[in-house]
Design a protein around this motif. Structure first.
Motif, PDB file in Angstrom:
ATOM      1  N   GLY A 109     -23.759  43.807   8.887  1.00 33.14           N
ATOM      2  CA  GLY A 109     -23.265  44.365  10.155  1.00 33.14           C
ATOM      3  C   GLY A 109     -21.958  43.724  10.535  1.00 33.14           C
ATOM      4  N   ALA A 110     -21.920  42.382  10.358  1.00 31.05           N
ATOM      5  CA  ALA A 110     -20.683  41.650  10.674  1.00 31.05           C
ATOM      6  C   ALA A 110     -19.572  42.074   9.743  1.00 31.05           C
ATOM      7  N   LEU A 111     -19.904  42.257   8.480  1.00 32.49           N
ATOM      8  CA  LEU A 111     -18.876  42.663   7.511  1.00 32.49           C
ATOM      9  C   LEU A 111     -18.293  44.016   7.893  1.00 32.49           C
ATOM     10  N   SER A 112     -19.226  44.862   8.262  1.00 35.01           N
ATOM     11  CA  SER A 112     -18.793  46.207   8.611  1.00 35.01           C
ATOM     12  C   SER A 112     -17.810  46.155   9.800  1.00 35.01           C
ATOM     13  N   ARG A 113     -18.118  45.329  10.783  1.00 33.83           N
ATOM     14  CA  ARG A 113     -17.227  45.255  11.955  1.00 33.83           C
ATOM     15  C   ARG A 113     -15.866  44.621  11.584  1.00 33.83           C
ATOM     16  N   TYR A 114     -16.022  43.604  10.736  1.00 32.24           N
ATOM     17  CA  TYR A 114     -14.779  42.907  10.349  1.00 32.24           C
ATOM     18  C   TYR A 114     -13.893  43.833   9.512  1.00 32.24           C
ATOM     19  N   GLU A 115     -14.535  44.527   8.648  1.00 33.58           N
ATOM     20  CA  GLU A 115     -13.820  45.460   7.783  1.00 33.58           C
ATOM     21  C   GLU A 115     -13.072  46.488   8.658  1.00 33.58           C
ATOM     22  N   ALA A 116     -13.782  46.957   9.683  1.00 33.47           N
ATOM     23  CA  ALA A 116     -13.160  47.920  10.581  1.00 33.47           C
ATOM     24  C   ALA A 116     -11.921  47.321  11.255  1.00 33.47           C
ATOM     25  N   GLU A 117     -12.063  46.050  11.645  1.00 32.11           N
ATOM     26  CA  GLU A 117     -10.902  45.383  12.308  1.00 32.11           C
ATOM     27  C   GLU A 117      -9.736  45.291  11.358  1.00 32.11           C
ATOM     28  N   MET A 118     -10.069  44.865  10.112  1.00 31.28           N
ATOM     29  CA  MET A 118      -8.989  44.669   9.148  1.00 31.28           C
ATOM     30  C   MET A 118      -8.304  45.991   8.808  1.00 31.28           C
ATOM     31  N   TYR A 158     -15.245  40.430   1.057  1.00 34.71           N
ATOM     32  CA  TYR A 158     -16.034  41.163   0.059  1.00 34.71           C
ATOM     33  C   TYR A 158     -16.641  40.191  -0.948  1.00 34.71           C
ATOM     34  N   GLU A 159     -15.814  39.241  -1.371  1.00 37.88           N
ATOM     35  CA  GLU A 159     -16.341  38.251  -2.323  1.00 37.88           C
ATOM     36  C   GLU A 159     -17.496  37.470  -1.697  1.00 37.88           C
ATOM     37  N   ASP A 160     -17.276  37.123  -0.460  1.00 43.70           N
ATOM     38  CA  ASP A 160     -18.304  36.373   0.269  1.00 43.70           C
ATOM     39  C   ASP A 160     -19.599  37.213   0.353  1.00 43.70           C
ATOM     40  N   ALA A 161     -19.426  38.472   0.649  1.00 44.46           N
ATOM     41  CA  ALA A 161     -20.603  39.370   0.749  1.00 44.46           C
ATOM     42  C   ALA A 161     -21.311  39.469  -0.602  1.00 44.46           C
ATOM     43  N   ALA A 162     -20.498  39.539  -1.674  1.00 44.68           N
ATOM     44  CA  ALA A 162     -21.068  39.643  -3.018  1.00 44.68           C
ATOM     45  C   ALA A 162     -21.866  38.393  -3.352  1.00 44.68           C
ATOM     46  N   VAL A 163     -21.248  37.250  -3.060  1.00 38.96           N
ATOM     47  CA  VAL A 163     -21.936  35.980  -3.350  1.00 38.96           C
ATOM     48  C   VAL A 163     -23.188  35.893  -2.496  1.00 38.96           C
TER      49      VAL A 163
END
Lengths: 520, 1157
Positions: free
Chosen positions: B905-914, B937-942
């Protein structure tokens, strides 16, 4: 042979005939009739002409006796004149003159003989006085030609004042018995007198009666041309002068005519023709050759031939022209240098002017009378009007000295006393005229000098300004620098470096090589 | 000798005319020669003519019956007539010409014989062609014989028998004359009219003339005048038609002279009598003859005005003869009778001329001359003095002038007369009255000189008594002067010496008169010089010298005279007018000193100063003004005026010195500096220094400008121009690359500047320089002032941002935050300011406050690129918190499923910001966003790869679970790589030199700060000696010496002061930077951590000069430092081998990337 010479020749022949008719006894007795030799001059001066030296006495001769004695003396005098024995002639003629009763017509013959004798001795002014006296009296018309011839001869030598020629004496002289050449002289003088009065019709009346081919006819035409110039009719004046030059004018008149022609052409802007005319003028009685050179130099300057102009300006520095008064030549020199952009030299011309005339100008400014300033006084002597008076005045002074040098022979019959009186009065008159002429002339010179100073000042100013501007001609075109003239090693002309040595024959043709430093 | 009959006839006719006209007019007759010769000659002629008579008779005898016989008779008769004439003259000569009425028996007999022969012709030859001639000859002989009846008979036969004969009019003329001589006017007129009724002939002129006399005798003056006029005009026309002079001039002359009488009767008030006679006269002689008669006629008639005009003309024409004295006397008498002095100057001249002609006439006895002198001296003096009185009575300026000329004429002729001193005095008076100032000056001077001469001769003070020609007449003369009428002209003439009006009552040479004359000369010359332009040059010069001569004499002679001030004034004025200002100033000043309260004193004071002003001697003017002001006798007003003039002079003096400075070259301000020293402490002294400063400023000589400027500030610290001077000094110091000095000047200028609007740019300049030079305190003070003075938000923002950037350049983030915060708190804000403030706070460790600022920046919107970039940056940095939250979510903090949900969820929001940041058109922040996304993305993958297994999964389930996570993790890896690739591609395209770009180019996600952080280079004092000093001095002399500027910048750089190096190189770039300058500029930017700027400069350097090895090396190094390997390779390939080694250590080559952290 001139008119007067011819006339004098005829007169001598007549006198010789009269001499032959004189009885021998009369000739032998003549010296015994001479008056006392030691008559005091002063006493004679008191009674110079009114009566014979002898006062009335109980044995006073009758008029007939007096006339007879005078006739005898006159015959002796005439004989002496024929023999050029001037002293005897003078003594006897004078005694005859004073012995003749005043009403006797032959008295004038004696006076005329006295005039001839005095002229022969070099007493020109006394002679002139007696010639004029005979003309003025007009009691013996047959003597008038001889008297007029005497006046005319002295006039041609410049030994008679124009003032005397123009006054009524000649104007009223009867022309009836006057030969044509002398009539021309009279008509000319009358015409000139009328010109002075401003009456052209009367002038025409007199001039029309002169033989146009004679000297006076030529002079009359010249005078007409001058009057046309004064009337602002230069074209007509030029026409008259050209006509005169086309005829065979006498050298003196020709010179005057050429000068007038040159000036008229200059004013008309026909500069090359003016130059040609100027070139033929060596000088006239009123205008010295150097002054003509300067006029030609101005003409060259105006036509743009600056090298020729400068050559003549330098020619004026020749010793032959040392006595001339030409302050404007410095201005012209400066102007020419300015045109060549030799600004320092142009300024030097103004400086030279000041070096030459500055002291005189300072003296004028200090209030010194122009006549007492040497430079001006010297220049005054060559002012035409002054020179004419001085010529006669100098003759008068010289003759006063000549009179003082005469021996006791002159006491005879009171001749010395008469001449002392005559020269006393005439000398005083001429001294007065001399003073007036010199005063006016010196003022004229001073004015001219001050005008030249003004020109020099302006020249300096113009030079100063010119340094800071491009050198353009009057039409605004750029002044092109001409090719420098190269002095060839050989050729049909010889070039000499000027080293301050002047040759009179070269002066009118001097040119001045000067480099044009103006920028293009 | 044979004489043509026609010629003989003319001779006879002329002789007849002599006899006939004696009653009407005189005609000249040629005088015979001396009697002895003449009688003999006549006797010889008699013998000759007798021989001719005998020969003719012999021929007649031989010619009987011949056609020419009557001609021979006619010849014979004429020969008898000729012999008769010789006998007449022999008798005439024999009685000594006493009387023309001679009786000669031989002559009568011969004439009678002749008549007999003529009559025989008439009788014997009735057909003879010349019968009319014979009749006329017979009549003529009868006339000569006194047998007038027979004469009339034969003349009558001509008129009746031969009406067409040419002798008809001649006969009528003789008949007319016959009756005229007998006063039978009717008969005479009839005959004359008969002639005039016939066609015009040679006889008509005489007929008109004679008829004119008939009219006179009948008192018909108009008729006579008309006929005389016609006689003259017809003769003139005849002459013109002939084109040659007329032979009948005597008749014209006679007609003109005789015309005078009827003229004076007809024209009682002639308008132009002289013009009338001049027109009719053919010559001067004729004219004078007519005038002589005309003058006499008018005088007799008592018409003195007309007579006077005629006598003037006669005398003016120079007709000096025996009549001249009489004419002159009549002229004088006439003027006295009429009391009209309109021509007094001409009259005096003419009378003087008549005397002069006799003064030197040797034919006159001394006594006679003396008498004439006495007479004419009195005439001229009398006329002039009477005219003088008339002019006085009428106050007639024109007449005064004429009288002056008359006096002049007198003095020219009678220069030794006793009355000369009086006449000179009178002359001076009338010249003055006539406003002829120059002539008046000359006249007064002559009076003066005469008086001095008299005094010198021992007559000082003694009055030369007026002595008219006759002392006995003096009293009468005085009486005349008092208004007594002139005596009758005849009486006056009888007295021999006319009465003379006294010139003036007290004429003479007293001391008082000498003084008056001297003052008069001064005054007259001074007035003349007021109109100098109307005078000739010599007159001007003489007027000045005369004035000075008289004035000096006056001053020396009468030290206590009351009008001394006026005289001195005029003396000084003469020098002033001639532009001799030095003398003028001296004399005027002396006049002021002596006569401070006189009217001349005031003007003199002004002129004294004006003299010096004209010479542009302002120093002298000021000194003189001050000197004069000290005179206690001067009025207050004069002192004030002098002070005002001095003040004006000071300004003019300064102008002059200033103008001189403009063209003085080296040392151009020396004059102004000296002037300032002379006028130290005064306004003009201050203006001199200001002018010197302005002049020096134009010279580009900083040393001189500083010297002048500092002197100005030192001596006039409160000068209104102090701020401008300081600002100028600051600018010039900048131009000369002397930044420390510039900063000081700007700082001082700002302090001195009173106008806030003008102060701001100065303070800003000062602040900027201080900032560069590391004077943060000073810079903050300066910018505080700028901000305080800024009147708009935009200005405040701009100033704050500029200053903040300067502070950040040297790592002073706290300072930056302070400046920006102050600007913001004053109300000015925008996205950029908020962002920059946030960043400064962030860098100075105040992250929380920074976040708030980012929020504010992000909340704003703007289309402006700079603002948009600021918003993008703010949004990126705000999102950094989201990223940190995302990164912080890890397993173990809760239920795994919830953790996973929270993480993505956080990634999704951050991605939207970026993605939002990427979409904001900022390359710099888009690369950062891509880099950071890759990291996320790398962080999410790891995160997925390390996710714990859910409890309860079996091995396969676990396997599948792990496979599913691995698959998703792989997807994130791919996305991360895609983000990095996109980032690297974009960086390669846009040549962005940031940490994000470097990471992408290295194929790595952005791990740390998206921007590189540099430690500001340490400040090291720039060297001020050696070459550096030389260069600075050189630049100070020539601020356009760009080569020296570049060299100086390099020196600074080498010395470790990139800050000043940057200022210098910016200055060097003003002249249009070259490749070398761009390269240096790039190196300095690089040293200051501004790599993007460094790239631009290196690129520009190579654009300018592709062969610039240093620039290529630098660009290659920069490329390598950021991972632009391909580009670095390409550039490196262009370098020659060993270039890098050769230029190692060169200040213009960056050391590599080691400094990049």
């Amino acid at each position: 042979m001139s008119a007067s010479d011819r006339h004098a020749g005829r007169a001598r022949a007549w006198l010789l005939a009269a001499l032959i008719a004189v009885p021998p006894m009369a000739r032998a007795q003549a010296p015994a009739d001479a008056p006392p030799a030691e008559a005091p001059a002063a006493a004679a001066a008191e009674q110079p002409t009114a009566a014979p030296a002898d006062g009335p006495t109980s044995r006073e001769p009758t008029p007939e006796q007096k006339t007879a004695k005078a006739e005898l003396l006159l015959e002796k005098a005439l004989a002496a004149v024929s023999a050029s024995a001037w002293k005897d002639a003078a003594v006897w003629a004078h005694e005859a003159w004073v012995t003749f009763p005043a009403s006797e017509e032959r008295r004038e013959a004696a006076e005329l003989t006295l005039a001839d004798a005095l002229l022969g001795m070099g007493f020109t002014q006394a002679a002139a006085s007696h010639y004029f006296d005979v003309v003025e009296r007009r009691s013996m018309p047959q003597l008038l030609p001889r008297a007029l011839a005497g006046v005319e001869g002295l006039s041609r030598r410049g030994l008679v004042l124009e003032e005397d020629l123009l006054r009524g004496v000649l104007a009223d002289a009867d022309l009836a018995n006057v030969p044509p050449d002398l009539a021309d002289f009279l008509h000319y003088q009358r015409g000139i007198a009328n010109l002075r009065l401003g009456n052209r019709r009367w002038t025409g009346y007199e001039f029309d009666r002169i033989d146009p081919k004679g000297v006076y006819g030529q002079k009359a035409r010249l005078a007409r041309a001058v009057s046309l110039v004064r009337d602002n009719e230069p074209d007509r004046a030029l026409e008259v002068v050209e006509g005169l030059l086309a005829s065979e004018a006498s050298p003196a008149v020709e010179q005057e005519a050429l000068l007038l022609r040159a000036r008229l052409l200059f004013e008309a802007g026909r500069l090359p023709e003016a130059v040609e005319s100027f070139r033929k003028v060596g000088g006239t009685r009123a205008v010295a050759g150097g002054e003509v050179l300067l006029e030609r130099a101005w003409t060259h300057y105006r036509e743009g031939k600056l090298h020729d102009a400068m050559g003549l300006v330098y020619a004026l520095a020749a010793p032959a022209h040392a006595d001339l008064f030409l302050p404007e030549s410095y201005v012209l020199r400066g102007l020419i240098y300015q045109r060549f952009c030799h600004f320092r030299a142009a300024r030097a011309a103004a400086a030279d002017f000041r070096a030459r005339y500055g002291d005189a100008i300072s003296q004028v400014e200090a209030g010194k009378a122009p006549t007492e300033i040497p430079v001006i006084a010297q220049a005054t002597l060559i002012v035409p009007q002054v020179a004419a008076v001085l010529r006669v005045s100098d003759a008068m002074r010289e003759e006063v000295r000549l009179l003082a040098d005469q021996g006791s022979w002159m006491e005879e019959g009171g001749l010395r006393a008469h001449l002392v009186n005559l020269y006393g009065a005439g000398g005083a008159r001429l001294e007065r005229l001399r003073n007036v002429a010199v005063r006016h002339g010196s003022e004229e010179v001073a004015e001219r000098l001050l005008a030249a100073r003004e020109q020099a000042n302006l020249l300096e100013y113009e030079v100063g300004v010119s340094i800071h501007k491009r050198v353009n001609d009057a039409e605004g075109k750029v002044w092109r620098r001409p090719e420098p003239q190269v002095v060839p090693r050989t050729g049909d002309k010889n070039f000499y470096r000027f080293n301050g040595e002047f040759w009179t024959d070269e002066l009118p043709d001097m040119r001045f090589l000067i480099e044009n430093r103006c920028v293009e | 000798m044979m004489v043509p009959a026609g010629n003989r006839f003319r001779i006879l006719l002329a002789a007849a005319a002599i006899v006939v006209t004696t009653g009407c007019a005189s005609m000249r007759v040629a005088q015979p020669p001396a009697p002895e010769d003449e009688i003999a000659r006549l006797q010889r002629n008699v013998n000759k003519v007798r021989f001719a008579i005998q020969s003719t008779r012999d021929q007649i005898d031989r010619a009987r019956g011949q056609a020419y016989l009557p001609d021979l008779y006619l010849r014979l008769a004429e020969l008898h007539v000729e012999e008769a004439r010789y006998h007449y003259f022999i008798a005439y000569e024999g009685q000594k010409k006493r009387d023309k009425a001679v009786t000669s028996v031989q002559a009568r007999l011969l004439k009678e014989r002749a008549v007999a022969i003529y009559e025989r012709i008439l009788q014997e030859f009735p057909d003879f062609a010349d019968r009319d001639k014979v009749l006329f000859f017979i009549s003529h002989e009868f006339r000569e014989l006194g047998e007038f009846d027979k004469m009339r008979e034969y003349l009558g036969r001509i008129t009746t028998e031969f009406p067409q004969s040419k002798y008809r009019n001649e006969a009528l003329l003789v008949l007319g004359d016959y009756h005229f001589d007998r006063a039978e006017l009717d008969q005479a007129e009839r005959f004359y009219q008969s002639i005039l009724a016939s066609p015009e002939s040679q006889t008509h002129a005489m007929a008109r003339y004679k008829l004119g006399w008939v009219r006179i005798n009948r008192l018909d003056f108009p008729g006579a005048l008309k006929l005389f006029e016609e006689t003259i005009t017809h003769l003139l026309e005849e002459e013109e038609e002939a084109g040659a002079p007329s032979r009948r001039i005597d008749l014209r002359r006679e007609a003109l002279v005789d015309l005078v009488f009827p003229y004076t009767e007809v024209n009682k008030k002639p308008v132009d009598q002289l013009g009338y006679f001049r027109k009719l006269a053919d010559s001067r002689t004729t004219y004078l003859a007519a005038l002589s008669k005309l003058g006499r006629r008018w005088f007799v008639k008592g018409e003195f005005t007309y007579a006077g005009a005629v006598y003037r003309e006669l005398l003016d024409l120079g007709a000096d003869n025996d009549d001249s004295v009489e004419w002159a006397q009549r002229l004088y008498d006439g003027v006295l009778r009429e009391k009209r002095f309109d021509h007094v100057e001409l009259d005096a001249k003419l009378l003087g001329r008549v005397y002069l002609a006799r003064r030197y006439d040797w034919r006159l006895a001394p006594k006679e001359r003396e008498n004439l002198r006495a007479e004419f001296e009195a005439y001229v003096r009398d006329l002039a003095t009477r005219a003088h009185l008339a002019a006085k009575e009428r106050s007639d300026t024109e007449l005064y002038a004429r009288v002056g000329d008359a006096y002049d004429a007198y003095l020219q002729v009678f220069d030794d007369a006793e009355a000369v001193p009086e006449i000179r005095q009178n002359l001076a008076e009338v010249r003055t009255a006539a406003n002829q100032h120059y002539l008046a000056g000359k006249a007064w001077e002559a009076v003066m000189e005469g008086a001095i001469a008299a005094r010198t001769a021992g007559k000082g003070g003694a009055k030369a008594a007026p002595k008219p020609a006759d002392t006995a007449k003096a009293d009468e003369a005085k009486a005349d002067a008092k208004g007594a009428p002139a005596k009758d002209a005849a009486v006056a003439k009888a007295d021999a010496k006319p009465k003379v009006a006294p010139p003036r009552a007290n004429a003479g040479t007293t001391e008082q008169e000498l003084r008056d004359a001297t003052a008069g000369a001064v005054s007259a010359y001074a007035k003349a010089l007021e109109q100098a332009h109307k005078m000739a040059r010599l007159e001007q010069v003489q007027a000045r010298s005369g004035l000075r001569r008289a004035a000096k004499f006056y001053v020396a002679s009468w030290p206590n005279a009351k009008d001394r001030a006026a005289v001195k004034f005029n003396l000084a004025r003469s020098y002033y007018d001639e532009a001799h200002y030095e003398e003028a100033a001296e004399l005027f000043a002396a006049l002021v000193e002596e006569f401070p309260t006189a009217p001349e004193g005031e003007v003199a004071a002004e002129l004294a100063l004006d003299s010096l002003r004209s010479r542009e001697d302002y120093e002298g003017l000021i000194a003189l003004s001050k000197r004069m002001q000290k005179n206690p006798r001067l009025t207050a007003k004069m002192k004030a005026d002098l002070a005002s003039l001095a003040a004006g002079a000071e300004s003019r003096a300064l102008e002059t010195v200033t103008l001189g400075a403009g063209s003085a070259g080296e040392g151009m301000v020396d004059g102004l500096m000296a002037f300032a020293s002379t006028h130290a402490g005064s306004d003009v002294g201050e203006r001199a220094l200001v002018n010197a400063f302005i002049t020096a400023r134009n010279s580009d000589d900083l040393g001189q400008v500083i010297e002048v400027g500092e002197r100005l500030l030192r001596e006039y610290p409160k000068s209104d121009v102090a701020a401008d001077v300081l600002a100028t000094l600051g600018k010039m110091s900048v131009q000369a690359a002397d930044f420390e000095r510039a900063a000081q000047y700007f700082d001082q200028a700002a302090a001195a500047q009173k106008d806030p609007a003008a102060r701001a740019p100065t303070m800003r300049a000062a602040g900027t320089l201080m900032a560069y030079l590391g004077d943060g305190k000073g810079a903050r003070r300066a910018f505080a002032g700028v901000l305080a003075g800024a009147t708009s938000d935009a200005a405040k923002q701009e100033a704050a941002l500029t200053f903040a950037e300067l502070l950040e350049l040297s790592g002073d983030w706290a300072g930056s935050a302070e400046v920006l915060g102050r600007a913001r708190s004053s109300g000015a804000t925008n996205a950029l300011l908020e962002y920059r403030l946030g960043r400064a706070l962030d860098r100075s460790g105040r992250a929380r406050e920074a976040g708030a600022q980012y929020e504010k920046a992000a909340s704003l919107a703007s289309a402006d690129p700079d603002q948009a970039e600021a918003i993008a940056a703010a949004r990126f940095l705000i999102a950094e918190g989201m990223y940190r939250q995302f990164a912080a979510i890890s397993f173990g903090g809760g239920a795994d499923a919830q953790v996973i949900q929270a993480k993505f969820g956080a990634l999704s929001r951050y991605e939207a910001e970026m993605l939002d940041v990427i979409g904001r058109q900022s390359a710099r922040w888009a690369l950062a966003a891509l880099g950071r996304l890759a990291t996320a993305y790398e962080d999410a993958a790891v995160f997925l790869e390390k996710a714990p297994l859910p409890p309860g999964l079996d091995a396969s389930g676990a396997e599948r679970y792990r496979a599913a996570l691995a698959s998703r993790a792989e997807g994130f890896h791919t996305k991360a790589q895609e983000a990095i690739s996109t980032c690297a591609a974009k960086a390669g395209e846009l040549k962005v030199f940031t940490a994000a770009a470097r990471a992408c180019l290295a194929g790595k996600p952005l791990a740390g700060d998206p921007e590189d952080r540099f430690d500001p280079p340490a400040r090291r004092a720039a060297p001020s000696t050696g070459r550096s000093k030389e260069l600075r001095e050189k630049i100070a002399k020539d601020t356009k010496d760009f080569a020296s500027l570049v060299e100086l910048a390099t020196l600074y750089l080498q010395a470790g002061d990139p800050y000043q190096a940057r200022l210098v190189v910016d200055k060097a770039s003003e002249g249009g930077a070259d490749s070398q300058t761009f390269n240096l500029r790039g190196v300095i930017a690089y040293r200051l951590g501004r790599h993007q700027e460094a790239y631009e400069s290196f690129r520009a350097a190579l654009d300018k000069d592709d062969s610039n090895v240093r620039a290529r090396l630098n660009l290659t190094a920069l490329y390598r430092a950021y991972g632009y390997d391909r580009q670095a390779q390409a550039e490196s390939a262009k370098l020659e081998a060993g270039a890098a080694g050769r230029l190692a250590g060169d200040a213009a080559v960056i050391p590599g990337t080691t400094e990049v952290r």
